[in-house]
Design an enzyme around this catalytic site. Structure first.
Site, PDB file in Angstrom:
ATOM      1  N   THR A 195       0.836  -1.190   0.000  1.00 21.69           N
ATOM      2  CA  THR A 195       0.000   0.000   0.000  1.00 21.69           C
ATOM      3  C   THR A 195       0.866   1.232   0.000  1.00 21.69           C
ATOM      4  OG1 THR A 195      -0.161  -0.514   2.329  1.00 21.69           O
ATOM      5  CG2 THR A 195      -2.145  -0.736   1.071  1.00 21.69           C
ATOM      6  N   ASN A 408      -8.487  15.525   3.107  1.00 21.12           N
ATOM      7  CA  ASN A 408      -9.059  14.984   1.881  1.00 21.12           C
ATOM      8  C   ASN A 408     -10.120  15.883   1.267  1.00 21.12           C
ATOM      9  OD1 ASN A 408      -7.876  12.171   1.288  1.00 21.12           O
ATOM     10  ND2 ASN A 408      -8.129  12.216   3.502  1.00 21.12           N
TER      11      ASN A 408
END
Length: 413
Positions: A195, A408
């Site tokens: 990841t 985000n």
């Protein structure tokens, strides 16, 4: 976008050792960011054996496609990495950009384009202007020097708040070899091979096929056992490079994965991957807690992994941890929804050393004060015993805070 440093950010960094046969350089090419380096070039003098693992996303980036296509050759001459643009979901232009990038780097480094490995991280869906590499690669190759791994780690950061570097040594045939790894990752972190981006360098004389087995095995309980937000990136790439330079000091070549002389190296390699994986979680976007989740008494390790990830990815569990709330009921919920064998009346749960639930109900000696004290710690261990078998596994995650939403919400602005 202003980022608050992770509470786990190192106060200082020891100088990573050099890896013979590896030279690095970084530059600010203006891919997206202003006033910071955003391109890393690595040159392997004499070439290197290479292994890789990549995202299983069905929307993989163009650099991932390029690396997978060339990995069968098993040799690398150079590595080129950029931050600020993922070159993912960019169609034909993305494929053209990686081809141009590889051609430019190959010409500068004196290798074939197929020996150039590429990785990009950043915004998805924005075309990458690969001509910007053409303006800098000659200088990068010319200026590349041994060491500088910390600079390399900084150049590939996006929403990371600290550079991620790990080092190790291991003897092969009585000769000490060096390993250095760097990684980037903070958000869009969920296991599906690895990841984020990570690159490991060693001077050990290990053939590509053996290195591939080491890496494929090593990511299972490191990069594949972490999650920040449950989202798997389009760009996940872990590459390992072995220059073989330690052979000049008498290290034997390892051509078989079962070679007993590889034992110490394998242990060091796995430890380095786990170190980097933990650093990624500790720098999770907005994170303030580092959490280990161990599930035991499962019917199998695979079942324990699925249950552990159900707990680790639960927004309700993660927000309770952020609020330092010993809400073990949310752990019960996550176990129950995982779809794996579980018996409510055999279930036991611990926060740290405090057992909060046993045999399907709250522990008769439960202490809210003791459990709450555990939740106030920066590092928290949650343990679940299913009481069904011998399957056991551990995964790592972080809490979910308002900082994650802020980062985000503003990511592309």
């Amino acid at each position: 976008m202003e980022l608050t440093p992770s509470p786990f950010a190192p106060a200082s960094y020891p100088e990573p050792p050099e890896v013979a046969g590896v030279r690095l350089a970084t530059v600010a090419a203006g891919i997206k960011y202003k006033g910071r380096t955003d391109v890393l070039a690595v040159v392997f003098d004499g070439g290197a054996e290479v292994a890789g693992v990549f995202t299983k996303s069905k929307c993989a980036s163009a650099p991932v496609d390029w690396c997978k296509q060339n990995l069968g050759h098993g040799r690398a001459g150079a590595l080129l990495v950029n931050s600020g643009n993922a070159n993912a979901f960019t169609g034909k232009r993305g494929a053209e950009a990686v081809k141009l990038s590889a051609d430019q780097m190959a010409a500068a480094a004196g290798c074939t384009p197929e020996e150039v490995y590429l990785a990009s991280t950043g915004v998805i869906g924005e075309p990458l202007d690969a001509t910007k590499f053409g303006a800098v690669v000659d200088g990068l190759v010319r200026d590349a020097v041994s060491g500088r791994f910390l600079d390399a780690a900084k150049a590939i950061m996006t929403t990371d708040t600290f550079a991620k570097v790990a080092t190790a040594t291991a003897k092969i045939g009585g000769v000490e070899t060096t390993l250095v790894g760097i990684a980037k990752g903070s958000g869009m972190i969920a296991p599906d091979m690895a990841t984020m981006l990570s690159f490991v360098f060693t001077d050990a004389p290990i053939k590509a096929a053996v290195l591939q087995k080491l890496l494929s095995r090593g990511v299972k309980d490191s990069f594949n056992a972490i999650t920040v937000d449950g989202d798997t990136s389009t760009s996940d790439t872990v590459l390992a490079f072995a220059t073989g330079a330690a052979a000049t000091r008498g290290a034997p070549e390892i051509a078989e994965p079962g070679d007993r002389r590889l034992f110490a190296f394998r242990k060091a390699f796995d430890g380095l991957l786990l170190d980097l994986a933990h650093q990624v979680v500790k720098d999770g976007e907005g994170a303030r807690k580092f959490v280990s989740i161990t599930v035991e008494g499962a019917t199998s390790k695979a079942s324990a992994r699925k249950i552990g990830m159900a707990i680790a990815n639960s927004p309700l569990v993660k927000t309770a941890i952020a609020g330092e709330d010993a809400n073990w009921g949310r752990v019960v919920m996550a176990v129950g929804k995982a779809g794996e064998p579980a018996d409510r009346d055999r279930l036991a749960i611990w926060f740290g050393d405090v057992r909060v639930a046993v045999e399907g109900e709250r522990d008769p000696d439960y202490s809210e004060a003791a459990a709450s004290a555990v939740m106030k710690e920066p590092e928290i261990a949650i343990r679940v015993d299913l009481g069904l078998g011998k399957g056991r596994d551990t995964v790592w995650t972080c809490d979910l805070t308002k900082g994650y939403i802020a980062i985000n919400g503003d990511y592309r602005s």
